[in-house]
Scaffold this motif. Structure first.
Motif, PDB file in Angstrom:
ATOM      1  N   ALA A  81       0.966  -1.252   0.040  1.00 16.53           N
ATOM      2  CA  ALA A  81      -0.045  -0.017   0.297  1.00 16.53           C
ATOM      3  C   ALA A  81       0.730   1.270   0.008  1.00 16.53           C
ATOM      4  O   ALA A  81       0.503   2.236  -0.680  1.00 16.53           O
ATOM      5  CB  ALA A  81      -0.969   0.040   1.164  1.00 16.53           C
ATOM      6  N   GLY A  82       2.130   1.316   0.789  1.00 19.04           N
ATOM      7  CA  GLY A  82       2.832   2.370   0.793  1.00 19.04           C
ATOM      8  C   GLY A  82       3.584   2.518  -0.575  1.00 19.04           C
ATOM      9  O   GLY A  82       3.469   3.681  -1.182  1.00 19.04           O
ATOM     10  N   VAL A  83       3.880   1.705  -1.102  1.00 13.87           N
ATOM     11  CA  VAL A  83       4.514   1.587  -2.626  1.00 13.87           C
ATOM     12  C   VAL A  83       3.567   2.252  -3.560  1.00 13.87           C
ATOM     13  O   VAL A  83       3.861   2.991  -4.510  1.00 13.87           O
ATOM     14  CB  VAL A  83       5.008   0.258  -3.229  1.00 13.87           C
ATOM     15  CG1 VAL A  83       5.492   0.372  -4.589  1.00 13.87           C
ATOM     16  CG2 VAL A  83       6.363  -0.116  -2.147  1.00 13.87           C
ATOM     17  N   LEU A  84       2.229   1.724  -3.358  1.00  9.57           N
ATOM     18  CA  LEU A  84       1.381   2.293  -4.456  1.00  9.57           C
ATOM     19  C   LEU A  84       0.598   3.639  -4.158  1.00  9.57           C
ATOM     20  O   LEU A  84      -0.170   4.056  -4.889  1.00  9.57           O
ATOM     21  CB  LEU A  84       0.209   1.250  -4.498  1.00  9.57           C
ATOM     22  CG  LEU A  84       0.575  -0.301  -5.108  1.00  9.57           C
ATOM     23  CD1 LEU A  84      -0.890  -0.981  -4.899  1.00  9.57           C
ATOM     24  CD2 LEU A  84       0.972  -0.099  -6.579  1.00  9.57           C
ATOM     25  N   GLY A  85       1.115   4.438  -3.166  1.00 11.26           N
ATOM     26  CA  GLY A  85       0.819   5.373  -2.598  1.00 11.26           C
ATOM     27  C   GLY A  85      -0.542   5.587  -1.847  1.00 11.26           C
ATOM     28  O   GLY A  85      -1.087   6.813  -1.681  1.00 11.26           O
ATOM     29  N   PHE A  86      -1.007   4.598  -1.185  1.00 12.60           N
ATOM     30  CA  PHE A  86      -2.094   4.622  -0.173  1.00 12.60           C
ATOM     31  C   PHE A  86      -1.461   4.691   1.300  1.00 12.60           C
ATOM     32  O   PHE A  86      -1.478   3.788   1.912  1.00 12.60           O
ATOM     33  CB  PHE A  86      -2.977   3.305  -0.243  1.00 12.60           C
ATOM     34  CG  PHE A  86      -3.418   3.102  -1.674  1.00 12.60           C
ATOM     35  CD1 PHE A  86      -4.462   3.890  -2.209  1.00 12.60           C
ATOM     36  CD2 PHE A  86      -3.015   2.271  -2.466  1.00 12.60           C
ATOM     37  CE1 PHE A  86      -4.927   3.775  -3.400  1.00 12.60           C
ATOM     38  CE2 PHE A  86      -3.661   1.934  -3.837  1.00 12.60           C
ATOM     39  CZ  PHE A  86      -4.691   2.812  -4.302  1.00 12.60           C
ATOM     40  N   GLY A  87      -1.224   5.930   1.716  1.00 17.19           N
ATOM     41  CA  GLY A  87      -0.782   6.212   2.873  1.00 17.19           C
ATOM     42  C   GLY A  87      -1.652   6.068   4.288  1.00 17.19           C
ATOM     43  O   GLY A  87      -1.077   5.249   5.092  1.00 17.19           O
ATOM     44  N   GLY A  88      -2.784   6.138   3.945  1.00 16.32           N
ATOM     45  CA  GLY A  88      -3.735   5.980   4.988  1.00 16.32           C
ATOM     46  C   GLY A  88      -3.801   4.234   5.319  1.00 16.32           C
ATOM     47  O   GLY A  88      -3.780   3.849   6.523  1.00 16.32           O
ATOM     48  N   ILE A  89      -3.971   3.464   4.156  1.00 20.81           N
ATOM     49  CA  ILE A  89      -4.056   2.158   4.426  1.00 20.81           C
ATOM     50  C   ILE A  89      -2.628   1.459   4.765  1.00 20.81           C
ATOM     51  O   ILE A  89      -2.892   0.749   5.830  1.00 20.81           O
ATOM     52  CB  ILE A  89      -4.473   1.536   3.175  1.00 20.81           C
ATOM     53  CG1 ILE A  89      -5.829   1.924   2.675  1.00 20.81           C
ATOM     54  CG2 ILE A  89      -4.517   0.135   3.088  1.00 20.81           C
ATOM     55  CD1 ILE A  89      -6.257   1.591   1.276  1.00 20.81           C
ATOM     56  N   ALA A  90      -1.604   2.086   4.352  1.00 20.50           N
ATOM     57  CA  ALA A  90      -0.351   1.584   4.862  1.00 20.50           C
ATOM     58  C   ALA A  90      -0.198   1.865   6.164  1.00 20.50           C
ATOM     59  O   ALA A  90       0.489   1.077   7.195  1.00 20.50           O
ATOM     60  CB  ALA A  90       0.579   2.197   4.028  1.00 20.50           C
TER      61      ALA A  90
END
Length: 52
Positions: A15-24
């Motif tokens: 999730a962090g790599v794909l840009g989903f900061g909240g989910i990460a």
């Protein structure tokens, strides 16, 4: 329980790599909580195993 910790760590990384900061951040927090619960239960099982 350690398996769930690893799953949530991998989910947080993806999730962090794909840009989903909240989910990460959420997945990382869940992984951290599960890891500490695993450590506590592991230590308790070692202590109980020695007393028997």
């Amino acid at each position: 329980m350690l398996r769930w910790t690893i799953i949530f760590i991998i989910l947080a990384l993806v999730a962090g790599v794909l840009g989903f900061g909240g989910i990460a951040a959420g997945a990382a927090e869940i992984a951290k909580i599960l890891f500490f619960i695993f450590i506590i239960l592991f230590i308790l099982s070692i202590i109980r195993g020695r007393k028997v």
